[in-house]
Design an enzyme around this catalytic site. Structure first.
Site, short mmCIF file in Angstrom:
data_model
loop_
_atom_site.label_atom_id
_atom_site.label_comp_id
_atom_site.label_asym_id
_atom_site.label_seq_id
_atom_site.Cartn_x
_atom_site.Cartn_y
_atom_site.Cartn_z
N TYR A 140 0.82 -1.22 0.00
CA TYR A 140 0.00 0.00 0.00
C TYR A 140 0.86 1.27 0.00
O TYR A 140 0.43 2.30 -0.53
CB TYR A 140 -0.88 0.04 1.26
N LYS A 186 2.40 -15.28 2.37
CA LYS A 186 2.61 -16.01 1.10
C LYS A 186 4.11 -16.28 1.02
O LYS A 186 4.80 -15.88 0.07
CB LYS A 186 2.09 -15.13 -0.06
N ASP A 218 -3.67 -18.11 0.34
CA ASP A 218 -4.63 -18.80 -0.54
C ASP A 218 -5.39 -19.87 0.24
O ASP A 218 -6.62 -19.96 0.19
CB ASP A 218 -3.96 -19.37 -1.81
N ASP A 242 -6.93 -6.80 4.14
CA ASP A 242 -8.01 -6.11 3.44
C ASP A 242 -8.93 -7.12 2.76
O ASP A 242 -10.15 -7.09 2.92
CB ASP A 242 -7.42 -5.14 2.40
N ASP A 246 -13.05 -8.68 4.02
CA ASP A 246 -14.30 -8.64 3.24
C ASP A 246 -14.87 -10.05 3.10
O ASP A 246 -16.08 -10.26 3.16
CB ASP A 246 -14.06 -8.03 1.84
P1 NAD Z 1 -18.44 -1.69 -0.72
O1 NAD Z 1 -17.97 -2.21 0.58
O2 NAD Z 1 -18.80 -0.27 -0.80
O3 NAD Z 1 -19.71 -2.56 -1.20
C1 NAD Z 1 -19.64 -3.97 -1.45
C2 NAD Z 1 -21.06 -4.56 -1.36
O4 NAD Z 1 -21.47 -4.56 0.00
C3 NAD Z 1 -22.10 -3.77 -2.13
O5 NAD Z 1 -23.00 -4.64 -2.71
C4 NAD Z 1 -22.78 -2.94 -1.04
O6 NAD Z 1 -24.11 -2.60 -1.33
C5 NAD Z 1 -22.68 -3.87 0.16
N1 NAD Z 1 -22.62 -3.09 1.40
C6 NAD Z 1 -21.53 -2.44 1.90
N2 NAD Z 1 -21.85 -1.81 3.03
C7 NAD Z 1 -23.14 -2.06 3.27
C8 NAD Z 1 -24.03 -1.66 4.30
N3 NAD Z 1 -23.67 -0.89 5.32
N4 NAD Z 1 -25.33 -2.09 4.21
C9 NAD Z 1 -25.72 -2.87 3.22
N5 NAD Z 1 -24.92 -3.28 2.22
C10 NAD Z 1 -23.64 -2.88 2.24
O7 NAD Z 1 -17.30 -2.06 -1.79
P2 NAD Z 1 -17.13 -1.60 -3.34
O8 NAD Z 1 -18.45 -1.53 -3.99
O9 NAD Z 1 -16.09 -2.45 -3.88
O10 NAD Z 1 -16.53 -0.14 -3.23
C11 NAD Z 1 -17.27 1.06 -3.40
C12 NAD Z 1 -16.36 2.24 -3.14
O11 NAD Z 1 -16.01 2.28 -1.76
C13 NAD Z 1 -15.05 2.21 -3.90
O12 NAD Z 1 -14.75 3.50 -4.32
C14 NAD Z 1 -14.04 1.71 -2.88
O13 NAD Z 1 -12.73 2.14 -3.14
C15 NAD Z 1 -14.58 2.34 -1.64
N6 NAD Z 1 -14.23 1.67 -0.39
C16 NAD Z 1 -14.04 2.51 0.68
C17 NAD Z 1 -13.79 1.95 1.92
C18 NAD Z 1 -13.63 2.86 3.07
O14 NAD Z 1 -13.89 4.05 2.96
N7 NAD Z 1 -13.21 2.39 4.23
C19 NAD Z 1 -13.77 0.57 2.08
C20 NAD Z 1 -13.98 -0.23 0.97
C21 NAD Z 1 -14.22 0.33 -0.26
C1 IPM Z 2 -10.66 -0.76 3.61
C2 IPM Z 2 -10.68 -0.20 2.21
C3 IPM Z 2 -9.46 0.66 1.98
C4 IPM Z 2 -8.24 -0.24 2.06
C5 IPM Z 2 -9.44 1.47 0.67
C6 IPM Z 2 -10.71 2.22 0.43
C7 IPM Z 2 -8.28 2.41 0.64
O1 IPM Z 2 -10.81 -1.21 1.27
O2 IPM Z 2 -10.59 0.01 4.57
O3 IPM Z 2 -10.76 -1.98 3.77
O4 IPM Z 2 -7.85 -0.87 1.06
O5 IPM Z 2 -7.63 -0.27 3.13
MN MN Z 3 -11.31 -3.15 2.15
#
Ligand code: NAD
Ligand code: IPM
Ligand code: MN
Length: 366
Positions: A140, A186, A218, A242, A246
């Site tokens: 990162y 890894k 993996d 990260d 998820d």
């Molecule tokens: P996301 O986590 O935003 O969403 C992934 C899936 O999970 C989607 O279907 C969404 O609807 C669902 N989801 C997430 N949070 C939810 C909640 N509180 N309630 C119900 N459903 C929920 O991941 P993405 O779509 O890959 O990323 C969207 C944007 O967010 C990108 O720009 C990414 O870079 C950013 N992002 C930011 C952070 C952060 O700010 N910490 C974390 C992850 C991704």
């Molecule tokens: C998280 C997010 C962030 C990360 C992005 C939005 C920079 O995915 O907090 O998990 O990769 O750390």
């Molecule tokens: Mn993340």
């Protein structure tokens, strides 16, 4: 007098932060603690207003606050910007500038929500782990990085002290739990990972009571689905943490259930500075609809009370209030069973937040 900096950000960020703040305001008020909440921009909204995802003065404001609460950043509107100009760069900047190297991501299945997991009930029942993610190093932040005509590169790098400090914390957390730690790497392919494994093994000698297992990333992503119950503390480098967190969100049924705390140097001294945020992102697919699940944000607020304000009891009561709302069958759409065995009521973000607040009021007034 305390001050909390709110950084709601983009997409569903502001929607879920509002619900968490409601809970925090009630708890502080009830305890007679005076807290000043201030709000600033981060991410896409800051780019739109100021041309940058995070201004230095906001970092300074964060540094001067008792704790920071963040929603989420990013969205399709800013997806074509170069990586270092994107909303996400603002989040990485605040983590790095505030030296928040430890990211704690608890993954716990809710008793009333077994049926929303894609996994069988007996596989999911009792899942309770902490993913401890290193947050300010790895690929990162490694230099050199960038796009250079016919190629692009990032650098994966870990310094010994970075691995040592997160490993020590991992073992300490394990000591307070089931005394099992899995370190993810890894090391069959990457020198950085072989180094990580070696340093974690060295640190483990200080914690003979903790059972240490090394697992390749993996295989780890496989075992997480096959038998998530076997895990207690999962220690991960930044990138693997990260990704796996998820996946863990998917295992318990929704990312909308996963909170996090990002902490720094003063981890052992009781009340500590921290940044609290849901694991999820800005969820562009549901943003603006008022249906986002606020549980991840509310539980992040609970982590804040525990780590930064020494209010462990109140933090537990918030968890209990959420559990009780779920027991009552209240659901946001992401956690609504398709064929519910008991009657459920599907509500929006705000109403869910109000239900948690009501339960908490009852629990705290007992
Ligand atoms: P996301 O986590 O935003 O969403 C992934 C899936 O999970 C989607 O279907 C969404 O609807 C669902 N989801 C997430 N949070 C939810 C909640 N509180 N309630 C119900 N459903 C929920 O991941 P993405 O779509 O890959 O990323 C969207 C944007 O967010 C990108 O720009 C990414 O870079 C950013 N992002 C930011 C952070 C952060 O700010 N910490 C974390 C992850 C991704
Ligand atoms: C998280 C997010 C962030 C990360 C992005 C939005 C920079 O995915 O907090 O998990 O990769 O750390
Ligand atoms: Mn993340």
């Amino acid at each position: 007098m305390f001050n909390i900096l709110l950084l709601p950000g983009d997409g569903i960020g502001p929607e879920v932060v509002k619900e968490a703040v409601k809970i925090l305001e009630f708890v502080f008020d009830r305890k007679g603690v005076i807290v000043d909440f201030q709000e600033e921009l981060i991410g896409g909204c800051s780019i739109d207003r100021y041309g940058v995802p995070l201004r230095d003065e906001v970092v300074e404001k964060a540094r001067g606050s008792s704790a920071v609460f963040l929603g989420a950043v990013g969205g399709p509107k800013w997806d074509n910007l170069p990586v270092d100009k994107r909303p996400e760069a603002g989040l990485l900047k605040i983590r790095r500038e505030l030296k928040l190297w430890a990211n704690i991501r608890p993954i716990k299945v809710f008793k009333s929500l077994h049926h929303i997991s894609p996994l069988k009930k007996d596989v999911i029942d009792g899942v309770d782990m902490v993913i401890l993610r290193e947050l300010t190093s790895d690929v990162y932040f490694g230099e050199p990085r960038g796009e250079f005509g016919d190629h692009a590169k990032n650098t994966m790098i870990y310094y010994k002290e970075e691995v040592e400090r997160i490993a020590h914390l991992g073992f300490k957390i394990a000591l307070s739990r089931k005394k099992k730690l899995v370190s993810v790497d890894k090391s069959n392919v990457l020198e950085v990972s072989a180094f990580w494994r070696k340093v974690v093994s060295e640190v483990s000698r200080n914690y003979p009571e903790v059972e240490l297992t090394h697992i390749y990333v993996d295989a780890m992503s496989y075992y997480l689905i096959l038998n998530p119950k076997r895990f207690d503390v999962v220690l991960c480098p930044n990138l693997f943490g990260d990704i796996l967190s998820d996946e863990a969100g998917g295992i318990i049924g929704s990312l909308g259930l996963c909170p996090s705390a990002s902490l720094g140097d003063e981890l052992d001294k009781g009340k500590i500075f921290g940044l609290y945020e849901p694991v999820h992102g800005s969820a562009p697919d549901i943003a603006g609809k008022g249906i986002a699940n606020p549980i991840a944000a509310i539980l992040s607020a609970s982590l804040m009370l525990n780590y930064s304000f020494g209010m462990a009891e109140e933090a537990k009561l918030i968890e209990k209030a959420v559990e009780k709302v779920l027991e009552d069958g209240i659901r946001t759409p992401d956690i609504a069973e398709k064929k519910p065995k008991k009657k459920i009521r599907v509500v929006g973000t705000e109403e869910f937040g109000n239900c948690v607040l009501k339960k908490l009021q009852r629990l705290m007034n007992k």
